[in-house]
Design an enzyme around this catalytic site. Structure first.
Site, PDB file in Angstrom:
ATOM      1  N   SER A 260       0.377  -1.371  -0.005  1.00 18.01           N
ATOM      2  CA  SER A 260       0.214   0.182   0.110  1.00 18.01           C
ATOM      3  C   SER A 260       0.250   1.475   0.242  1.00 18.01           C
ATOM      4  CB  SER A 260      -0.579   0.505   1.649  1.00 18.01           C
ATOM      5  OG  SER A 260      -1.666  -1.331   1.621  1.00 18.01           O
ATOM      6  N   CYS A 316       7.587   8.281  -8.440  1.00 15.43           N
ATOM      7  CA  CYS A 316       6.511   8.477  -7.620  1.00 15.43           C
ATOM      8  C   CYS A 316       6.211   9.843  -7.402  1.00 15.43           C
ATOM      9  CB  CYS A 316       7.154   7.830  -5.959  1.00 15.43           C
ATOM     10  SG  CYS A 316       4.821   8.008  -4.769  1.00 15.43           S
ATOM     11  N   SER A 373      14.668   1.658  -9.523  1.00 15.54           N
ATOM     12  CA  SER A 373      15.418   2.351 -10.485  1.00 15.54           C
ATOM     13  C   SER A 373      16.573   1.928 -10.637  1.00 15.54           C
ATOM     14  CB  SER A 373      15.001   3.607 -10.270  1.00 15.54           C
ATOM     15  OG  SER A 373      15.420   4.697  -9.584  1.00 15.54           O
ATOM     16  N   ARG A 412      -3.121  -0.679  -4.377  1.00 15.54           N
ATOM     17  CA  ARG A 412      -2.050  -0.192  -3.674  1.00 15.54           C
ATOM     18  C   ARG A 412      -2.494   1.371  -3.732  1.00 15.54           C
ATOM     19  NH1 ARG A 412       2.890   2.355  -3.882  1.00 15.54           N
ATOM     20  NH2 ARG A 412       4.232   0.928  -2.913  1.00 15.54           N
TER      21      ARG A 412
END
Length: 497
Positions: A260, A316, A373, A412
């Site tokens: 999550s 993100c 990454s 998620r």
């Protein structure tokens, strides 16, 4: 009294959110060689690793090849769940069926098929012939590329010229056993078959042996009590994930990550309770979290590990879109202050761009680092290479990107029931890094050198220095960060090995 620099306790209690680049360690005293540094650690309460590396459960990072490679190196891969239940379970089974550190692409055909082009072999020296033309059915024979090239009638059915009795070896053989057999018999390749049902699970070629001999020597692999590679998997917090979990347990997972973006929720707590009740012997890792309060709530549910990081990944955008998160250096240290009281290992997830970031994460209390990454773009990452502006790259995307969400990862972010989808990640590409079997060992050597400079001969020693206040830190100004990197050159090429 050491007044040079600050203790972590003082530095991280001033109300600032620090990233790894914001802080720098002051050197300690060296009284041991680099190779004496021990990087063995804990992923969770009951799972030990020989290197502190975890591959993130992302669909452009961890599938079969990455899980195999990480386990062979002494780390672990967490298989993503942005797929069907059967697909995820199949990836886990495939990874656990291996004993050698790489996975080859296998090509299958049926006896009634014809091979019309050499392209059908791909990069493989052979095509396996099975009853149904799929991996799941019984192997009847094999067609070597060299045999096909010598055919006068390329339209002939495979059954007319296949080798019906190919030499095979059990998949339980380790790399040294397979290498020795190929060398002694002077074979070009040998298929590895499942001990139980004879299914082909891998292919080792003489070229593979040459490549492996050119790579750094591997350390202790991550093995379970059954002697198979350790493999983890992720699930979400929906009721449908309970069925997914059942299949993953049957497939043999060793660790479960409840995935999550914000782990301090009723949904995650209920899922942890369910897993702990239904599969009490399975180690459960909760998260993602960045605060003491979040950590306390999950620790109350008896989690076996905590995944720390929110908005720190390179793809993100959670902090930008939602204005929620924390600098990763501060997050790791703050969660550690609670987790260590309960013996719960911390996984630093995100923000890892170089070996120095790994040193910082581990020295600030993490037991392992989870990387996306950093591993994407490698040979073992899913996807195919493309040429972009003269650079060889692979796609890398955030699980919060709209592209990934269309396959199901919006759960998620608790967005699968939302009327409007809001992205918390982007799609990009990462340069070709080669094999994790090469660059991860070199990275771990760099981490050892960092620990030596700190005066810490192990992760446990570094954590002791942190707790005692002997580990001293300072905040770096923007100019100091520039000075600490490459600067003042017209051009340069950065190579670490």
């Amino acid at each position: 009294m050491n007044d040079d620099g600050f203790s972590a306790e003082k530095l991280f209690n001033q109300g600032y959110s620090y990233t790894y680049d914001d802080v720098i360690f002051l050197p300690g005293f060296i009284d041991f060689p680099t190779d004496a540094v021990n990087l063995s650690t804990k992923l969770s309460r009951n799972i030990s690793l020989s290197i502190p590396c975890v591959a993130s459960p992302m669909d452009t990072v961890t599938e079969t090849s990455m899980a195999i490679g990480m386990a062979a190196l002494g780390g672990i891969g967490i298989v993503h769940y942005n797929n069907t239940i059967s697909q995820q379970a199949s990836i886990v089974r495939a990874a656990k069926s291996h004993k050698i550190p790489f996975s080859s692409d296998l090509i299958f055909a049926s006896p009634s098929d014809s091979i019309h082009s050499a392209d059908e072999f791909g990069n493989s020296p052979c095509i396996f012939v099975t009853e149904s033309g799929t991996k799941e059915s019984k192997v009847l024979g094999v067609v070597c590329k060299s045999t096909w090239k010598g055919l006068s009638d390329k339209e002939a059915r495979i059954s007319d010229y296949m080798n019906a009795s190919p030499v095979t070896l059990p998949s339980s053989y380790n790399f040294e056993d397979v290498a020795g057999y190929i060398a002694s018999k002077k074979l070009d390749f040998v298929p590895l078959v499942n001990d139980k049902d004879g299914e082909v699970v891998n292919l080792v070629t003489a070229t593979d042996l040459e490549r492996m001999n050119s790579l750094p020597k591997l350390g202790l692999p991550s093995l379970g009590t059954d002697g198979k590679f350790l493999v983890g998997a992720a699930i979400g917090t929906r009721d449908s994930d309970k069925e997914r979990l059942e299949h993953l347990v049957k497939a043999g997972i060793n660790a479960l990550v409840i995935d999550s973006s914000q782990g301090n929720s009723e949904y995650q707590i209920n899922m942890i309770k369910y897993v702990k009740h239904t599969y009490p012997h399975l180690d459960v890792i909760g998260g993602n979290i960045v605060t003491k309060y979040q950590a306390e709530n999950l620790i109350k549910q008896d989690v076996d590990g905590l995944r720390v990081g929110m908005g720190s990944g390179s793809i993100c955008t959670t902090q930008e879109v939602c204005a929620v998160g924390r600098g990763q250096a501060t997050a790791v240290y703050k969660v550690l202050s609670i987790a260590e009281q309960h013996g719960v290992p911390v996984i630093a997830d995100g923000g890892i761009s170089n070996s120095g970031h790994i040193v910082k994460a581990l020295s600030l209390g993490a037991s392992t680092v989870m990387m996306g990454s950093f591993l994407a773009g490698s040979n073992e990452a899913p996807g195919t290479y493309e040429n972009k502006n003269g650079l060889r790259v692979k796609k890398y995307r955030g699980m919060g990107s709209l592209e990934a969400m269309t396959k199901g990862s919006d759960a998620r972010y608790l967005g699968d029931t939302a009327k409007l989808k809001i992205a918390q990640g982007v799609v990009g590409s990462v340069a070709d890094k080669g094999s994790v079997l090469k660059f991860v060992p070199y990275t771990m050597q760099a981490v050892k050198q960092g620990f030596q400079d700190l005066g810490a001969s192990s992760l446990q020693s570094a954590h002791h220095l942190l707790r005692s206040g002997s580990l001293r830190l300072e905040v770096r100004t923007g100019a100091a960060q520039v000075e600490g990197g490459v600067h003042g050159l017209v051009g340069y090429e950065k190579k670490y090995f």
